[in-house]
Enzyme design. Sequence first.
Site, short mmCIF file in Angstrom:
data_model
loop_
_atom_site.label_atom_id
_atom_site.label_comp_id
_atom_site.label_asym_id
_atom_site.label_seq_id
_atom_site.Cartn_x
_atom_site.Cartn_y
_atom_site.Cartn_z
N HIS A 245 -19.92 24.40 -11.90
CA HIS A 245 -20.23 24.51 -10.47
C HIS A 245 -21.16 25.66 -10.14
O HIS A 245 -22.11 25.50 -9.38
CB HIS A 245 -18.94 24.65 -9.65
CG HIS A 245 -19.20 24.78 -8.18
ND1 HIS A 245 -19.41 26.00 -7.57
CD2 HIS A 245 -19.33 23.85 -7.21
CE1 HIS A 245 -19.64 25.81 -6.28
NE2 HIS A 245 -19.60 24.51 -6.04
N ASP B 75 -20.80 18.87 -11.24
CA ASP B 75 -21.99 19.66 -10.90
C ASP B 75 -22.78 19.96 -12.17
O ASP B 75 -22.18 20.33 -13.18
CB ASP B 75 -21.56 20.98 -10.26
CG ASP B 75 -20.56 20.77 -9.13
OD1 ASP B 75 -20.97 20.33 -8.06
OD2 ASP B 75 -19.35 21.02 -9.36
N HIS C 23 -12.82 15.52 -7.53
CA HIS C 23 -13.78 16.60 -7.30
C HIS C 23 -13.77 17.61 -8.45
O HIS C 23 -12.75 18.26 -8.70
CB HIS C 23 -13.40 17.29 -5.99
CG HIS C 23 -14.31 18.39 -5.58
ND1 HIS C 23 -13.86 19.67 -5.32
CD2 HIS C 23 -15.65 18.42 -5.36
CE1 HIS C 23 -14.87 20.42 -4.96
NE2 HIS C 23 -15.97 19.70 -4.97
N GLU D 31 -23.79 15.86 -9.11
CA GLU D 31 -24.40 16.75 -8.10
C GLU D 31 -25.35 17.72 -8.79
O GLU D 31 -24.93 18.51 -9.64
CB GLU D 31 -23.31 17.52 -7.33
CG GLU D 31 -23.97 18.43 -6.30
CD GLU D 31 -23.00 19.37 -5.58
OE1 GLU D 31 -21.77 19.16 -5.62
OE2 GLU D 31 -23.52 20.33 -4.98
N GLU E 15 -16.55 13.49 -9.47
CA GLU E 15 -17.71 14.25 -9.00
C GLU E 15 -17.84 15.44 -9.93
O GLU E 15 -16.82 16.00 -10.37
CB GLU E 15 -17.48 14.72 -7.56
CG GLU E 15 -18.67 15.44 -6.93
CD GLU E 15 -18.68 16.96 -7.06
OE1 GLU E 15 -19.62 17.59 -6.58
OE2 GLU E 15 -17.75 17.53 -7.69
O1 G3P Z 1 -20.23 16.97 -4.01
C1 G3P Z 1 -19.27 17.39 -3.13
C2 G3P Z 1 -18.95 18.85 -3.25
O2 G3P Z 1 -18.73 19.13 -4.59
C3 G3P Z 1 -20.04 19.74 -2.70
O3 G3P Z 1 -19.72 21.08 -2.73
O4 G3P Z 1 -19.66 23.34 -3.64
O5 G3P Z 1 -17.87 21.74 -4.27
O6 G3P Z 1 -20.16 21.47 -5.17
P1 G3P Z 1 -19.34 21.94 -4.02
MG MG Z 2 -19.97 19.59 -6.26
#
Ligand code: G3P
Ligand code: MG
Length: 242
Positions: A51, A38, A9, A110, A36
């Site tokens: 993020h 952003d 993450h 994401e 993962e």
């Molecule tokens: O994609 C999973 C997770 O990352 C979603 O929430 O706020 O950590 O981007 P966030």
């Molecule tokens: Mg995320």
Amino acid sequence: MNSPLIWAHRGASGYAPENTLPAFKLAADMGADGVELDVQLTKDNVIVVCHDERIDRTSNGAGFIRDYTLKELKEFDFSNGNGAFEGTKIPTMEEVFDLLEPTGLTINIELKTGEYFYPGLEEAIVDLTRKKGWMDRVIFSSFNHYSIIKIKELAPEAKVGFLYADGTLNMPGYAAENQVDALHPAFYNLQYPDYMADCNMFDIDVNVWTVNSEKDLLTCRDMGVNAVITNYPKKAIEIYSR
Ligand code: G3P
Ligand code: MG
């Protein structure tokens, strides 16, 4: 019993500054199956990995990403207070593709089009992913489901998932109706009635965030989810290999 895939993450963010090249490299070195991350768009339309819409929390700067050019953003330190990583810069999406190219890792991209829609981001990420030859190793997700439908229109071959949080009715049916490949629920959404059975019936992958504790990692394995998105890929690998 099959263990879930392990996706780091924001990279291996439990061990290195989130959403940075060292965090992605560490995830690969630790043996994660994927990362993962952003994405946001700079003032000069470069896709960068971060993020928040603002750089305040994770860098020594302040303000919105969309108000800076890439060159300006690269002046800031994104080590987020972790002295071992001082001088770490914000990565572009292209830099992450290049870093992870030699690995077999999956990237869950994401799209952060929640608060601000970043006109053109969907087109830009599809173009870049195609240009770099990564379409079969990427899954796109977003809390903004309009973004996901747009990705699907632009790239019918793309793998996509709906992110969501609390207590929405009949998400498996909604995912099937909209022909997405996966649901990305917050961990606690697994407890809704018949959730996994319905996802299995509709052939929807379940990729769960953010799964950090041993107890939750084991629950995900017991329930047969496809992937866990965790800050601690090393720990998850150890737990699943017992
Ligand atoms: O994609 C999973 C997770 O990352 C979603 O929430 O706020 O950590 O981007 P966030
Ligand atoms: Mg995320």
